[in-house]
Design an enzyme around this catalytic site. Sequence first.
Site, PDB file in Angstrom:
ATOM      1  N   GLY A  10     -57.178  -6.030 -33.198  1.00 33.65           N
ATOM      2  CA  GLY A  10     -56.308  -5.634 -34.294  1.00 33.65           C
ATOM      3  C   GLY A  10     -56.373  -6.620 -35.450  1.00 33.65           C
ATOM      4  N   GLN A  11     -55.934  -6.187 -36.618  1.00 31.01           N
ATOM      5  CA  GLN A  11     -56.010  -7.024 -37.813  1.00 31.01           C
ATOM      6  C   GLN A  11     -55.197  -8.307 -37.681  1.00 31.01           C
ATOM      7  OE1 GLN A  11     -56.389  -5.000 -41.786  1.00 31.01           O
ATOM      8  NE2 GLN A  11     -55.341  -3.352 -40.693  1.00 31.01           N
ATOM      9  N   ASP A  37     -53.295  -3.924 -20.449  1.00 26.14           N
ATOM     10  CA  ASP A  37     -53.315  -2.525 -20.872  1.00 26.14           C
ATOM     11  C   ASP A  37     -51.867  -2.066 -20.977  1.00 26.14           C
ATOM     12  OD1 ASP A  37     -53.450   0.246 -21.118  1.00 26.14           O
ATOM     13  OD2 ASP A  37     -55.132   0.454 -19.734  1.00 26.14           O
ATOM     14  N   ALA A  61     -50.883  -2.187 -30.517  1.00 27.89           N
ATOM     15  CA  ALA A  61     -50.099  -0.980 -30.777  1.00 27.89           C
ATOM     16  C   ALA A  61     -51.005   0.231 -30.902  1.00 27.89           C
ATOM     17  CB  ALA A  61     -49.279  -1.141 -32.063  1.00 27.89           C
ATOM     18  N   TYR A  62     -50.403   1.393 -30.761  1.00 30.58           N
ATOM     19  CA  TYR A  62     -51.038   2.680 -31.068  1.00 30.58           C
ATOM     20  C   TYR A  62     -50.746   2.943 -32.542  1.00 30.58           C
ATOM     21  CZ  TYR A  62     -51.999   7.740 -30.762  1.00 30.58           C
ATOM     22  OH  TYR A  62     -52.480   9.010 -30.947  1.00 30.58           O
ATOM     23  N   THR A 102     -43.075  -1.757 -38.183  1.00 30.65           N
ATOM     24  CA  THR A 102     -43.632  -1.045 -39.340  1.00 30.65           C
ATOM     25  C   THR A 102     -42.571  -0.472 -40.265  1.00 30.65           C
ATOM     26  OG1 THR A 102     -44.980   0.908 -39.932  1.00 30.65           O
ATOM     27  CG2 THR A 102     -43.745   1.034 -37.903  1.00 30.65           C
ATOM     28  N   ASP A 103     -42.975  -0.224 -41.510  1.00 33.12           N
ATOM     29  CA  ASP A 103     -42.129   0.480 -42.472  1.00 33.12           C
ATOM     30  C   ASP A 103     -41.877   1.928 -42.075  1.00 33.12           C
ATOM     31  OD1 ASP A 103     -45.063   0.572 -43.162  1.00 33.12           O
ATOM     32  OD2 ASP A 103     -44.352   2.156 -44.497  1.00 33.12           O
ATOM     33  N   TYR A 126     -45.218   8.517 -34.724  1.00 29.86           N
ATOM     34  CA  TYR A 126     -45.600   7.110 -34.794  1.00 29.86           C
ATOM     35  C   TYR A 126     -44.393   6.235 -35.114  1.00 29.86           C
ATOM     36  CZ  TYR A 126     -47.378   2.749 -36.705  1.00 29.86           C
ATOM     37  OH  TYR A 126     -47.583   1.417 -36.985  1.00 29.86           O
ATOM     38  N   TRP A 151     -48.520  -1.502 -45.034  1.00 30.27           N
ATOM     39  CA  TRP A 151     -49.752  -1.430 -45.834  1.00 30.27           C
ATOM     40  C   TRP A 151     -50.675  -2.616 -45.535  1.00 30.27           C
ATOM     41  CZ3 TRP A 151     -49.103   0.819 -51.435  1.00 30.27           C
ATOM     42  CH2 TRP A 151     -48.327   1.992 -51.372  1.00 30.27           C
TER      43      TRP A 151
END
Length: 310
Positions: A10-11, A37, A61-62, A102-103, A126, A151
Amino acid sequence: MRLVVTGRDGQVAASLLEAGHGNAGVEIVAIGRPELDLTRPQTVIDAIAVAKPDIVVSAAAYTAVDQAEDEPDLAFAVNATGAGKVAGAAARLGVPVIHLSTDYVFDGSAPDAYVEADATAPLGVYGASKLAGEQAVAAAGPRHMILRTAWVYSPFGRNFVKTMLRLAADRDEISVVADQWGNPTCALDIADAILHAAATLRRDKSFTAFGIYHLAGSGEISWSGFARHILDTSRKLGGPYARVRDIAAKDYPTKARRPANSRLSSAKFASTFGWNAPDWRQSTEAVVGQLLSGKARPDDRASLSTAHIR
């Protein structure tokens, strides 16, 4: 200080690993499948215990926003149940957990930037799964920090900046949504903020200001404005360029609805930890430069952000 982060690719995980290089006194350990997992709870508990963290960063995360509408069980298994298991493992080891959210927990109808106390109302699966994850993390133990961001882009993984550069190499014009606003947030800045907060938690054994925080880039823009800055920067650096045409979100319907307003106020985080994100333009220019220089990871051919372009 040993930070164990869930998710290898992930980022945020990649950015933490990057930030950890040469940072004396900090060790970043990323764990992911098959050892960890999120759909298999016992692997979560065992993998985190073996890693011996001082602090756990729950970043896996998904994130397939539209696909989640067709896979609600999987989205909730990863983002809600899995996140709760990560926080529970941290609590069992007696260490804090920093969880990324998340937003999308908001519906985007507020006239101003969202603060932590604003009412949540996710528009789709989500966002609902991430909100359930926040609740599971909070229920697992009191020593939790939930960081809502928005973002996200970086030199790593799949993101809007990479998509713009890739499309500009093949098109003269790109249509991008102009009526959704937010704070572009560089994952490298998120990593820096996490390390800053983690150092505070490690240093201050009496720290009590756990809870929800917003963490986003400084400044706001629409998706189309973000695209223009990316491509203008690319052109100045000799990279690909395309014109950006504004379109309305209603003209490009998607399976999952997006918040029209994704702006997050990070004032609480700044006040508590004394850290402010750079202006989004500055961070964007740095990432575009890194991508064009060839020093970043190869571009992924797909993007999670294509709902904003046409």
